[in-house]
Design an enzyme around this catalytic site. Structure first.
Site, PDB file in Angstrom:
ATOM      1  N   LYS A  22       0.826  -1.224   0.000  1.00 30.48           N
ATOM      2  CA  LYS A  22       0.000   0.000   0.000  1.00 30.48           C
ATOM      3  C   LYS A  22       0.858   1.271   0.000  1.00 30.48           C
ATOM      4  CE  LYS A  22      -1.748   1.800   3.936  1.00 30.48           C
ATOM      5  NZ  LYS A  22      -1.550   3.251   4.079  1.00 30.48           N
ATOM      6  N   ASN A  23       1.846   1.306   0.879  1.00 28.51           N
ATOM      7  CA  ASN A  23       2.615   2.541   1.028  1.00 28.51           C
ATOM      8  C   ASN A  23       3.565   2.808  -0.135  1.00 28.51           C
ATOM      9  OD1 ASN A  23       1.291   3.049   3.369  1.00 28.51           O
ATOM     10  ND2 ASN A  23       3.004   2.601   4.744  1.00 28.51           N
ATOM     11  N   CYS A 118      -4.749  13.105  12.618  1.00 27.05           N
ATOM     12  CA  CYS A 118      -5.352  11.784  12.504  1.00 27.05           C
ATOM     13  C   CYS A 118      -5.119  11.103  13.844  1.00 27.05           C
ATOM     14  CB  CYS A 118      -4.778  11.024  11.327  1.00 27.05           C
ATOM     15  SG  CYS A 118      -3.211  10.293  11.636  1.00 27.05           S
ATOM     16  N   ARG A 123       0.510  15.062  12.735  1.00 24.52           N
ATOM     17  CA  ARG A 123       0.995  14.844  11.376  1.00 24.52           C
ATOM     18  C   ARG A 123       1.040  16.110  10.511  1.00 24.52           C
ATOM     19  NH1 ARG A 123      -1.072   8.993   9.447  1.00 24.52           N
ATOM     20  NH2 ARG A 123       0.907   8.993   8.353  1.00 24.52           N
ATOM     21  N   ASP A 307       4.772   0.993  11.921  1.00 22.74           N
ATOM     22  CA  ASP A 307       3.541   0.314  11.500  1.00 22.74           C
ATOM     23  C   ASP A 307       3.433  -1.109  12.058  1.00 22.74           C
ATOM     24  OD1 ASP A 307       2.777   2.551  10.153  1.00 22.74           O
ATOM     25  OD2 ASP A 307       3.149   1.775   8.145  1.00 22.74           O
ATOM     26  N   ARG A 399      -8.382  -0.372   4.828  1.00 18.30           N
ATOM     27  CA  ARG A 399      -7.542   0.609   4.127  1.00 18.30           C
ATOM     28  C   ARG A 399      -6.234  -0.037   3.672  1.00 18.30           C
ATOM     29  NH1 ARG A 399      -5.814   5.024   7.722  1.00 18.30           N
ATOM     30  NH2 ARG A 399      -4.577   5.346   5.857  1.00 18.30           N
TER      31      ARG A 399
HETATM   32  C1  UD1 Z   1       4.332   7.013   6.102  1.00 21.26           C
HETATM   33  C2  UD1 Z   1       3.465   5.794   5.989  1.00 21.26           C
HETATM   34  C3  UD1 Z   1       2.993   5.342   7.361  1.00 21.26           C
HETATM   35  C4  UD1 Z   1       4.199   5.153   8.295  1.00 21.26           C
HETATM   36  C5  UD1 Z   1       5.093   6.397   8.297  1.00 21.26           C
HETATM   37  C6  UD1 Z   1       6.371   6.204   9.078  1.00 21.26           C
HETATM   38  C7  UD1 Z   1       2.438   6.059   3.827  1.00 21.26           C
HETATM   39  C8  UD1 Z   1       1.210   6.296   3.039  1.00 21.26           C
HETATM   40  N1  UD1 Z   1       2.332   6.093   5.165  1.00 21.26           N
HETATM   41  O1  UD1 Z   1       3.535   8.067   6.646  1.00 21.26           O
HETATM   42  O2  UD1 Z   1       2.292   4.115   7.207  1.00 21.26           O
HETATM   43  O3  UD1 Z   1       3.739   4.901   9.588  1.00 21.26           O
HETATM   44  O4  UD1 Z   1       5.455   6.750   6.956  1.00 21.26           O
HETATM   45  O5  UD1 Z   1       7.105   5.135   8.591  1.00 21.26           O
HETATM   46  O6  UD1 Z   1       3.478   5.794   3.279  1.00 21.26           O
HETATM   47  N2  UD1 Z   1       6.477  14.961  10.175  1.00 21.26           N
HETATM   48  C9  UD1 Z   1       6.624  16.314  10.435  1.00 21.26           C
HETATM   49  N3  UD1 Z   1       6.483  17.195   9.395  1.00 21.26           N
HETATM   50  C10 UD1 Z   1       6.207  16.780   8.128  1.00 21.26           C
HETATM   51  C11 UD1 Z   1       6.083  15.401   7.871  1.00 21.26           C
HETATM   52  C12 UD1 Z   1       6.224  14.499   8.924  1.00 21.26           C
HETATM   53  O7  UD1 Z   1       6.857  16.713  11.578  1.00 21.26           O
HETATM   54  O8  UD1 Z   1       6.100  17.622   7.229  1.00 21.26           O
HETATM   55  C13 UD1 Z   1       6.596  13.997  11.304  1.00 21.26           C
HETATM   56  C14 UD1 Z   1       5.284  13.243  11.555  1.00 21.26           C
HETATM   57  O9  UD1 Z   1       4.390  13.986  12.349  1.00 21.26           O
HETATM   58  C15 UD1 Z   1       5.771  11.980  12.239  1.00 21.26           C
HETATM   59  C16 UD1 Z   1       7.122  11.740  11.561  1.00 21.26           C
HETATM   60  O10 UD1 Z   1       7.499  12.969  10.944  1.00 21.26           O
HETATM   61  O11 UD1 Z   1       5.953  12.210  13.602  1.00 21.26           O
HETATM   62  C17 UD1 Z   1       7.088  10.647  10.523  1.00 21.26           C
HETATM   63  O12 UD1 Z   1       6.131  10.944   9.540  1.00 21.26           O
HETATM   64  P1  UD1 Z   1       6.313  10.532   8.021  1.00 21.26           P
HETATM   65  O13 UD1 Z   1       7.547   9.724   7.862  1.00 21.26           O
HETATM   66  O14 UD1 Z   1       6.146  11.733   7.178  1.00 21.26           O
HETATM   67  O15 UD1 Z   1       5.048   9.583   7.809  1.00 21.26           O
HETATM   68  P2  UD1 Z   1       4.047   9.567   6.599  1.00 21.26           P
HETATM   69  O16 UD1 Z   1       4.778   9.775   5.320  1.00 21.26           O
HETATM   70  O17 UD1 Z   1       2.889  10.431   6.900  1.00 21.26           O
END
Ligand code: UD1
Length: 419
Positions: A22-23, A118, A123, A307, A399
């Site tokens: 999925k990711n 969420c 996030r 995850d 999902r």
């Molecule tokens: C993706 C995965 C999710 C997984 C996560 C971490 C998808 C669709 N989802 O989510 O399943 O749990 O990676 O491996 O691929 N953050 C910030 N600012 C930003 C972006 C992120 O502070 O602009 C923080 C987030 O709040 C969180 C951390 O960085 O605490 C990790 O988030 P991130 O790696 O971005 O996760 P996702 O890409 O949302």
């Protein structure tokens, strides 16, 4: 409301085949709008997140459909009719924010709703926006939407304060058609980033360093249609491995890649679960001796994946002794623990750590899936629990797991879907 009804299911046995990840699929679908030519993406399960992203892509004028045999998904972004995505649809799935990088790159403009919070944390998207700003884009926020635009994207050096998976993907996508070279420092190194880079390279992008913490993208004039088979889902694989361990079963998990699941295999072994490699893509998971409590800490790849935290909590709740889980990636990712406690688990949460004292038996009851992986954890607990468990709000689970009940049934689980 649709529910899973699960009864005690000791000793799951048999073979499970893992589906496309999925990711990896979601960013690849977003990236396929970088070209007006057709992209064919194989190994795409019809997960609800995939269907939801396809619907958003359709709204912006993209032809997207499964082929007749449901073997691949065809995406063609000939005409983009709007640069704005719908709030109701986009807010259901954070990955929809990746459309920003793709539209910005191809059309130099996008209007995307802020994804909001969420259940697992606030996030934010500051790192995505910081990256786009470094490429020369201007962003304005109004009425809950970000309007981003650039006359021309210009490659730059971008340092990420945290190796965010989504920000790395979004910036990579945006930089493919930018002028000059972009370097992402402290980039995420997750296998899904490599998969996205492989797809983009098949489209004609120039990328190097994916899988390390420094990724370099040299912009090209144009990208082309591509065919690509998505990597297997390492989290689905890990979930079935725990299904084997928690039921003291003996299950062969097929179509996995060892390199993606090393941290999961390491922690299973530490807990005394046997993880026998049958070949490059198949592992036999079984138990022989008494399982041991462990400590684990979630981290960016190659650390232990956040995850898999909830599924491991389910397993550790059934192992005698004290285990400790520390969640360092998301600030609020223990919400599933409350439902597990209703099943008799002994979990004490202090800040970012959960102390889990294994119990002799979990007991079935009515529980609610709080989020995708937390919901999967509840299924795992229910397999081992005494009596019957009813899990509601299973749309969270759907999902990211395609017909999990059918796959579990095939290896002997007593699980039904009740409409
Ligand atoms: C993706 C995965 C999710 C997984 C996560 C971490 C998808 C669709 N989802 O989510 O399943 O749990 O990676 O491996 O691929 N953050 C910030 N600012 C930003 C972006 C992120 O502070 O602009 C923080 C987030 O709040 C969180 C951390 O960085 O605490 C990790 O988030 P991130 O790696 O971005 O996760 P996702 O890409 O949302």
């Amino acid at each position: 409301m649709t529910k899973f009804i699960i009864k005690t299911s000791p000793c799951l046995t048999g073979k499970v085949s893992i589906g496309g990840c999925k990711n990896a699929i979601l960013p690849i679908l977003a990236a396929s709008l970088l070209t007006s030519e057709c992209c064919k993406i194989y190994s795409v399960p019809a997960l609800s997140d995939v269907i939801a992203l396809c619907s958003i892509l359709e709204d912006i004028g993209i032809d997207v459909a499964f082929d007749e045999k449901k073997e691949c998904i065809l995406v063609q972004a000939k005409n983009i009719v709007t640069l704005k995505t719908d709030y109701q649809k986009a807010s259901k799935m954070r990955a929809s924010f990746l459309i920003m990088g793709a539209l910005l790159s191809r059309c130099h403009e996008a209007i995307i709703p802020l994804p909001g919070g969420c259940p697992i944390g606030s996030r934010p998207v500051d790192l995505h926006l910081k990256g786009f700003a470094a490429l020369g884009a201007q962003a304005e926020q109004s009425h809950g939407f970000i309007h981003i635009f650039a006359k021309e994207l210009q490659g730059n050096k971008i340092y990420l304060d945290f190796p965010s998976v989504g920000a790395t993907e979004n910036i990579m996508i945006a930089a493919t058609l930018a002028k000059g070279t972009t370097t992402i420092v402290n980039a995420a190194a997750e296998p899904e980033i490599i998969d996205l880079a492989c797809f983009l390279k098949k489209m004609g992008a120039m990328i190097s360093g994916e899988g390390s913490n420094t990724i370099t993208i040299t912009g090209v004039e144009k990208l082309y249609g591509a065919e690509y088979t998505v990597m297997p889902d390492r989290i689905e694989a890990g979930t079935f491995m725990i299904a084997a361990a928690i039921t003291k079963g003996d299950v062969i998990v097929e179509k996995v890649r060892e390199k993606d699941i090393k941290p999961i295999l390491a922690k299973l072994s530490e807990a005394n679960v046997k993880t026998q490699k049958l070949d490059e893509n198949a592992f036999r998971i079984y138990t022989k001796e008494k399982l041991q409590p462990i400590s684990l800490k979630t981290m960016p790849f190659p650390g232990f994946p956040t995850d898999m935290q909830a599924p491991f909590m389910s397993l550790l709740s059934t192992i005698k002794g004290m285990s400790v889980i520390t969640e360092t990636v998301f600030e609020n990712r223990f919400i599933h623990a409350a439902e597990l406690q209703r099943m008799g688990a002994k979990i004490n949460i202090e800040s970012r750590s959960a102390m889990i004292e294994g119990v002799d038996k979990l007991t079935g009851t009515q529980v609610k899936a709080s989020d995708l992986r937390g919901g999967a954890g509840l299924i795992l607990s229910a397999l081992a629990a005494e009596g019957k468990t009813e899990i509601s709000d299973i749309y969270h689970i759907e999902r990211g797991y395609y017909h999990i009940e059918q796959k579990l049934k095939k290896i002997g689980a007593d699980i039904e879907i009740k409409p």
